[in-house]
Design a protein around this motif. Structure first.
Motif, mmCIF file in Angstrom:
data_model
loop_
_atom_site.group_PDB
_atom_site.id
_atom_site.type_symbol
_atom_site.label_atom_id
_atom_site.label_comp_id
_atom_site.label_asym_id
_atom_site.label_seq_id
_atom_site.Cartn_x
_atom_site.Cartn_y
_atom_site.Cartn_z
ATOM 1 N N GLU A 52 -3.420 4.505 -11.135
ATOM 2 C CA GLU A 52 -3.211 3.252 -10.792
ATOM 3 C C GLU A 52 -4.750 2.410 -11.434
ATOM 4 O O GLU A 52 -4.572 1.403 -12.127
ATOM 5 C CB GLU A 52 -3.163 2.746 -9.469
ATOM 6 C CG GLU A 52 -1.630 2.939 -9.083
ATOM 7 C CD GLU A 52 -1.393 2.007 -7.695
ATOM 8 O OE1 GLU A 52 -1.857 1.181 -7.519
ATOM 9 O OE2 GLU A 52 -0.551 2.686 -6.962
ATOM 10 N N GLU A 66 -2.929 9.674 -7.692
ATOM 11 C CA GLU A 66 -1.986 8.454 -7.866
ATOM 12 C C GLU A 66 -2.888 7.129 -7.835
ATOM 13 O O GLU A 66 -2.576 6.325 -8.587
ATOM 14 C CB GLU A 66 -1.085 8.233 -6.601
ATOM 15 C CG GLU A 66 0.094 9.213 -6.456
ATOM 16 C CD GLU A 66 1.109 9.472 -5.335
ATOM 17 O OE1 GLU A 66 2.144 9.150 -5.531
ATOM 18 O OE2 GLU A 66 0.301 9.363 -4.326
ATOM 19 N N GLN A 73 -3.533 4.622 -0.044
ATOM 20 C CA GLN A 73 -2.951 3.490 0.134
ATOM 21 C C GLN A 73 -3.861 2.213 0.515
ATOM 22 O O GLN A 73 -3.795 1.274 0.037
ATOM 23 C CB GLN A 73 -1.702 3.463 1.093
ATOM 24 C CG GLN A 73 -0.680 2.003 0.956
ATOM 25 C CD GLN A 73 -0.120 1.577 -0.205
ATOM 26 O OE1 GLN A 73 0.130 2.593 -1.038
ATOM 27 N NE2 GLN A 73 -0.453 0.296 -0.581
ATOM 28 N N ARG A 124 -0.853 9.456 2.365
ATOM 29 C CA ARG A 124 -0.434 8.276 1.988
ATOM 30 C C ARG A 124 0.089 8.080 0.499
ATOM 31 O O ARG A 124 1.109 7.764 0.303
ATOM 32 C CB ARG A 124 -0.835 7.103 2.687
ATOM 33 C CG ARG A 124 -0.429 7.165 4.264
ATOM 34 C CD ARG A 124 -0.752 5.825 4.848
ATOM 35 N NE ARG A 124 -0.160 4.564 4.395
ATOM 36 C CZ ARG A 124 -0.776 3.591 4.531
ATOM 37 N NH1 ARG A 124 -1.969 3.305 4.968
ATOM 38 N NH2 ARG A 124 -0.041 2.225 4.174
ATOM 39 N N LYS A 125 -1.234 8.181 -0.144
ATOM 40 C CA LYS A 125 -1.253 8.054 -1.842
ATOM 41 C C LYS A 125 -2.381 8.790 -2.178
ATOM 42 O O LYS A 125 -3.592 8.623 -1.853
ATOM 43 C CB LYS A 125 -1.379 6.480 -1.980
ATOM 44 C CG LYS A 125 -1.416 6.354 -3.607
ATOM 45 C CD LYS A 125 -1.338 4.851 -3.817
ATOM 46 C CE LYS A 125 0.106 4.397 -3.880
ATOM 47 N NZ LYS A 125 0.374 3.323 -4.575
ATOM 48 N N SER A 126 -1.982 9.869 -3.010
ATOM 49 C CA SER A 126 -3.091 10.895 -3.518
ATOM 50 C C SER A 126 -4.155 10.287 -4.176
ATOM 51 O O SER A 126 -3.911 9.280 -4.830
ATOM 52 C CB SER A 126 -2.506 12.012 -4.242
ATOM 53 O OG SER A 126 -1.861 11.535 -5.546
#
Length: 186
Positions: free
Chosen positions: A68, A64, A37, A59-61
């Motif tokens: 993005e 991911e 993140q 929190r955000k792999s």
């Protein structure tokens, strides 16, 4: 000379410091992010010229974050080095050969990191060249409208992306099946 920003996204302070120490000296500003993140936020606020991304993050792999980056046309030409201690976790989600990024397996030495950075820059420049808009002429030799051709190319690119997603899913399923068979045979 303009300062080159490099963003290192890893939850380990030791890895971030090690990467920073391994980078060649010169006109570099190393920015650190401790999780996915925080990494995404710094990608957008700092606009780095290179991203070094751990695949397993809180929190955000990293997966991911990678998605993005791939879905944002402003970021797809940014060189990306993906790193992980377990390459098979990466290949479960993204099949080889890695087309849009360079990969370095932890632990790594300085020369491996430098080679991965060069590879990432080459892949990014090829990708950027492939997305350069066509000439401003309105017609081609055969009389076809450039806008029509561009629309056809865009449509084909969407089909390719969809097919790549299906291939990636099949690759993941095959890896899971192989893992399952290996466990049963052990």
């Amino acid at each position: 000379m303009k300062m080159q920003k490099i963003l290192v996204i890893d939850d380990s302070k030791m890895i971030r410091m090690r990467v920073k120490d391994m980078l060649p000296g010169g006109n570099l500003e190393v920015i650190e992010a401790r999780d996915g993140q925080d990494g995404i936020e710094k990608i957008h606020s700092e606009k780095p010229q290179l991203i070094i991304l751990d695949f397993l993050l809180p929190r955000k792999s990293g997966w991911e974050v990678y998605q993005e980056i791939q879905n944002d046309p402003n970021l797809t030409a940014t060189p990306l080095v993906l790193m992980s201690g377990r390459k098979e976790e990466v290949t479960e989600k993204i099949s080889e050969p890695f087309e849009y990024f360079a990969f370095v397996e932890k632990p790594f030495e300085r020369d491996q990191l430098v080679k991965a950075i060069k590879d990432a820059r080459n892949k990014a420049s090829k990708r950027k060249a492939a997305t350069v808009p066509p000439a401003t002429e309105t017609t081609q030799e055969g009389g076809e409208d450039v806008a029509t051709l561009k629309a056809e190319v865009d449509q084909l690119n969407k089909k390719v992306e969809k097919m790549q997603g299906q291939i990636d899913q099949l690759h993941k399923q095959v890896n899971q099946l192989v893992s399952s068979v290996k466990k049963k045979m052990s």
